[in-house]
Scaffold this active site. Structure first.
Site, PDB file in Angstrom:
ATOM      1  N   LYS A 164     -16.591 -21.216   7.318  1.00  0.00           N
ATOM      2  CA  LYS A 164     -16.356 -20.887   8.721  1.00  0.00           C
ATOM      3  C   LYS A 164     -16.977 -21.956   9.622  1.00  0.00           C
ATOM      4  CE  LYS A 164     -16.720 -15.827   8.136  1.00  0.00           C
ATOM      5  NZ  LYS A 164     -15.417 -15.388   8.657  1.00  0.00           N
TER       6      LYS A 164
ATOM      7  N   ARG B 196     -11.845  -8.054   1.053  1.00  0.00           N
ATOM      8  CA  ARG B 196     -10.816  -7.278   0.349  1.00  0.00           C
ATOM      9  C   ARG B 196     -10.995  -7.368  -1.167  1.00  0.00           C
ATOM     10  NH1 ARG B 196      -6.208 -10.619   3.240  1.00  0.00           N
ATOM     11  NH2 ARG B 196      -7.898 -10.567   4.780  1.00  0.00           N
TER      12      ARG B 196
END
Length: 498
Positions: A276, A350
């Site tokens: 990120k 996820r």
């Protein structure tokens, strides 16, 4: 903070502040009428002059008011009384308590409505909401400041009609429990990532579970490997901090399939090798908010002794770009045998949830709610104040949405069309871990759906409302504890009725 009850007139109580609820363009409540008479019509004159409107969140301060036992009065705007909601009561008293907290050592008396006020909310419901707001509004995110500029009241007095004594006592106790559960979640989210990582989160969960009467089991990396949780373990590989899964059990009923609450617990998310940028990484200590929400809600359910069975499952990892980090192009085999091609290591939550959801299904749970700060796409779709809901079973989703409305928390359902699952097809595995840019919150939910089988399931994407970067009059910056009250409300509704 000491909590007390007082039966009688709000004019007689002694406190630094008397909180007096008022409605917008509505007659004064009974407590307001009592104070109005004692002060020679002061409130009526203020309303006639337009100085008090009663709009939601409006605070009007009166000093050195004659005829009262309290030193100051704060008129707290509730908005429309005819359509009064849980969200209005929560917002109004959060605003008031946060404002009073700018000074230390204050005592507060809160005048409750009576049955004669004929509000849409019962006296007990109003009281419970106010008690939650007192607890949450009194706890600031300034955990590491040497000299904080926010302070909880020394004492809070709930002033009620003698006819409501029993109901108010129960409601205040329930509200305190709920408020403390929300604050537990907020505190965990607000603590820095050098302090909260998988092992320490698990240790805190075990301690809290012991206090609340929950059973707790912690799976270390060896047990996770035995349970075939290869997707979760892959995410954790780049970190020096080993992963954990916390399993909490609450048994309030006999021989009933439990409700499962599943929380994403990425205690820090760097993005892994799909690193990120700095600005996106600043708040990634909050990527464990789903797990913290499950922990907070479970403690409240146990302390409230709700008559149902619940299992809380928290998958805990750090996602770091170490030399052993999982790589783009790797194919992982999840616990239920589904193979996953990794095309973005920043879509890690996820993967963690995939294994934990599969484990929940194998335990024979009856229904599942998972909570995760899963996608920025959900924030793009719904903004920062609304959680997204996704489901494979509409009646179960309807129950979750109804619980959220009663709790005063905003949730909006998004579609789960099969066409979104097509976007996850892989040439080399059963699926990819990401779809295209558009509809990312939905493709993430369609990915999770592959791991719940036929079990009724709702996924709550709380990426927007779980963490606030800029404070508002009713809301602190940092963790919000969103969905704790919804989960407890849901559990109460699912409990067998006597």
């Amino acid at each position: 903070m000491k909590i007390d009850l007082a039966s009688g007139s709000p004019t007689a109580v002694s406190a630094d502040w008397l909180l007096l609820p008022v409605g917008e363009d509505q007659p004064l409540l009974e407590s307001g009428r009592t104070v109005d008479v004692a002060t020679g019509g002061a409130l009526t004159r203020l309303r006639e002059a337009g100085d008090v409107t009663g709009k939601l969140g409006e605070l009007t301060r009166l000093f050195d008011v004659p005829g009262l036992g309290s030193r100051r009065v704060m008129l707290v705007g509730l908005g429309s009384l005819a359509a009064l909601t849980s969200a209005q009561v929560n917002r109004a008293f959060l605003t008031a308590v946060r404002e009073i907290g700018t000074k230390a050592g204050r005592s507060v008396a809160l005048a409750l409505p009576t049955a004669a006020d004929s509000l849409p909310l019962s006296v007990a419901e109003f009281t419970r909401l106010a008690a939650v707001a007192v607890q949450v509004g009194s706890a600031s995110p300034q955990l590491y400041r040497g000299q904080p500029d926010r302070h909880p009241p020394e004492r809070v007095l709930f002033v009620h009609s003698p006819d409501d004594s029993a109901a108010v006592a129960v409601a205040v106790a329930q509200g305190n429990i709920l408020g403390e559960a929300v604050n537990l979640t907020r505190e965990l989210v607000n603590r820095h990532p050098g302090e909260v990582y998988p092992e320490t989160f698990a240790d805190r969960a075990a301690h809290v579970a012991s206090e609340a009467g929950l059973t707790c089991e912690v799976f270390d990396e060896h047990r996770l490997a035995q349970e075939r949780m290869q997707a979760l373990l892959a995410v954790a590989r780049g970190s020096a901090r080993p992963p954990r899964m916390v399993v909490l059990q609450y048994r309030g009923a006999a021989n009933a399939a439990p409700l499962a609450l599943v929380g994403k617990g990425v205690t820090f998310d760097s993005g892994g090798l799909s690193l990120k940028p700095t600005d996106s990484m600043k708040t990634m200590k909050a990527d464990m908010a789903g797990a913290a929400t499950v922990l907070g809600a479970m403690t409240a359910m146990a302390r409230l002794r709700l008559p149902l069975n619940v299992v809380g499952l928290m998958g805990l990892v750090e996602n770091m770009p170490g030399g052993s980090a999982y790589k783009l192009g790797e194919v992982l085999r999840a616990r239920n045998g589904v193979t996953i091609e990794v095309l973005n290591t920043d879509a890690e939550g996820r993967l963690v949830l995939a294994d934990v959801l599969s484990y929940a299904v194998d335990q024979g749970v009856g229904r599942i709610v998972d909570l995760a700060t899963l996608t920025g796409s959900c924030v793009v779709a719904l903004g920062e104040q609304v959680a997204g809901a996704f489901t494979n079973h509409q009646p179960w989703c309807d129950a979750v949405l109804a619980a959220a409305r009663r709790a005063g928390e905003d949730v909006w359902q998004l579609p789960m069309f099969d066409s979104y699952a097509e976007q996850l097809k892989s040439d080399v595995a059963d699926c990819k871990n990401v779809g295209p840019r558009w509809g990312g919150a939905i493709t993430a939910a369609k990915f999770l759906e592959k791991f719940v089988g036929q079990t009724p399931w709702v996924h709550l994407d709380i990426a927007g409302p779980a963490f606030v970067e800029s404070p508002q009059p009713h809301l602190d910056s940092g963790g919000t504890g969103v969905m704790v009250r919804t989960l407890v409300e849901l559990a109460a509704a699912e409990s067998p009725q006597p």
